[in-house]
Write an enzyme that holds these catalytic residues in place. Sequence first.
Site, PDB file in Angstrom:
ATOM      1  N   GLU A  94       9.460   5.522  50.191  1.00  0.00           N
ATOM      2  CA  GLU A  94       9.940   6.830  49.751  1.00  0.00           C
ATOM      3  C   GLU A  94       9.050   7.984  50.209  1.00  0.00           C
ATOM      4  O   GLU A  94       9.414   9.152  50.059  1.00  0.00           O
ATOM      5  CB  GLU A  94      10.071   6.844  48.224  1.00  0.00           C
ATOM      6  CG  GLU A  94      11.226   5.959  47.741  1.00  0.00           C
ATOM      7  CD  GLU A  94      11.336   5.875  46.231  1.00  0.00           C
ATOM      8  OE1 GLU A  94      10.361   6.213  45.537  1.00  0.00           O
ATOM      9  OE2 GLU A  94      12.398   5.457  45.747  1.00  0.00           O
ATOM     10  N   GLU A 125       2.700 -16.021  47.209  1.00  0.00           N
ATOM     11  CA  GLU A 125       1.752 -15.279  46.383  1.00  0.00           C
ATOM     12  C   GLU A 125       0.425 -16.020  46.224  1.00  0.00           C
ATOM     13  O   GLU A 125      -0.595 -15.428  45.875  1.00  0.00           O
ATOM     14  CB  GLU A 125       2.339 -14.973  45.011  1.00  0.00           C
ATOM     15  CG  GLU A 125       2.394 -16.138  44.049  1.00  0.00           C
ATOM     16  CD  GLU A 125       2.652 -15.673  42.613  1.00  0.00           C
ATOM     17  OE1 GLU A 125       1.913 -16.129  41.733  1.00  0.00           O
ATOM     18  OE2 GLU A 125       3.564 -14.860  42.390  1.00  0.00           O
TER      19      GLU A 125
END
Length: 311
Positions: A94, A125
């Site tokens: 963004e 992860e």
Amino acid sequence: MTSTSNPRDLRAELEALTTEAFRPDLAEIDRLPTLDIARLMNGEDTTVPAAVAERLPEIAAAIDAVATRMAQGGRLVYAGAGTAGRLGVLDASECPPTFNTDPAQVVGLIAGGREAMVTSVEGAEDSRELARADLDALKLTPLDTVVGVSASGRTPYAIGAVEHARAQGALTIGLSCNAHSALAAAAEHGIEVVVGPELVTGSTRLKAGTAQKLVLNMLSTITMIRLGKTYGNLMVDVRASNEKLRARSRRIVALATGAADEEIERALAETDGEVKNAILVLLSGVDGPAATRLLEESGGHLRAALAAAGG
């Protein structure tokens, strides 16, 4: 606290985390009316801003350190797995339309890559090595900042990213939702927003996810304010890539200058649609090329450019 492959040790490690704690008082929520569950959840969510507020001094110190480096050409890199990784990618994605940053200036890394944005990538992860490889692909410099994001504060990918970045001389930030986390300990700037147990036990996309989103909002937005990407609270570096943003550009110029529509259109045409340049043209009376030069000389800070132009 370090990761372990022993299932029994891992269970004990998770049980010690606040974000994984079981709430006996909520053990019957599935039997409640929907509205009551919604009220409970909303009540839990209202505690998150207060938890963030307790960490504002650490957040502000981290932001100042990031802005100092980015002003010299450094990058801001988020690294996390699962929800934490997705939030980092979201925040990074963004920045170009909001602040006209280069897509390479704020980067979101998620364990498992693009596929992990929409589906779970098994084992990603748990890999410190994967984090190192992802960062090496970016060719880190000491001007860069790496933010490890992990609700538990124990995720190997996030910790590995911070440890590797620190070894490369980059600035490091560790954002977690548990006190005394391995992630915060590994980073130069540790930010631990302790939001407590979740409504659904261990579902850290809830309060922990909200807390991380709030902090990432601050890290990127206030850094961009420090870098001169706003004029007051106006997004003067907005990239007008669609009709809505073009309309917003005109409105921002109007709010900043009070100029008539015709003048705004002329100024935007003269500055190739650059909001900051158009404002400088209208407020100082310089032409488009002069506005570009003044902004370059001021490092993109509109207030400094206005002062230099005598506006």
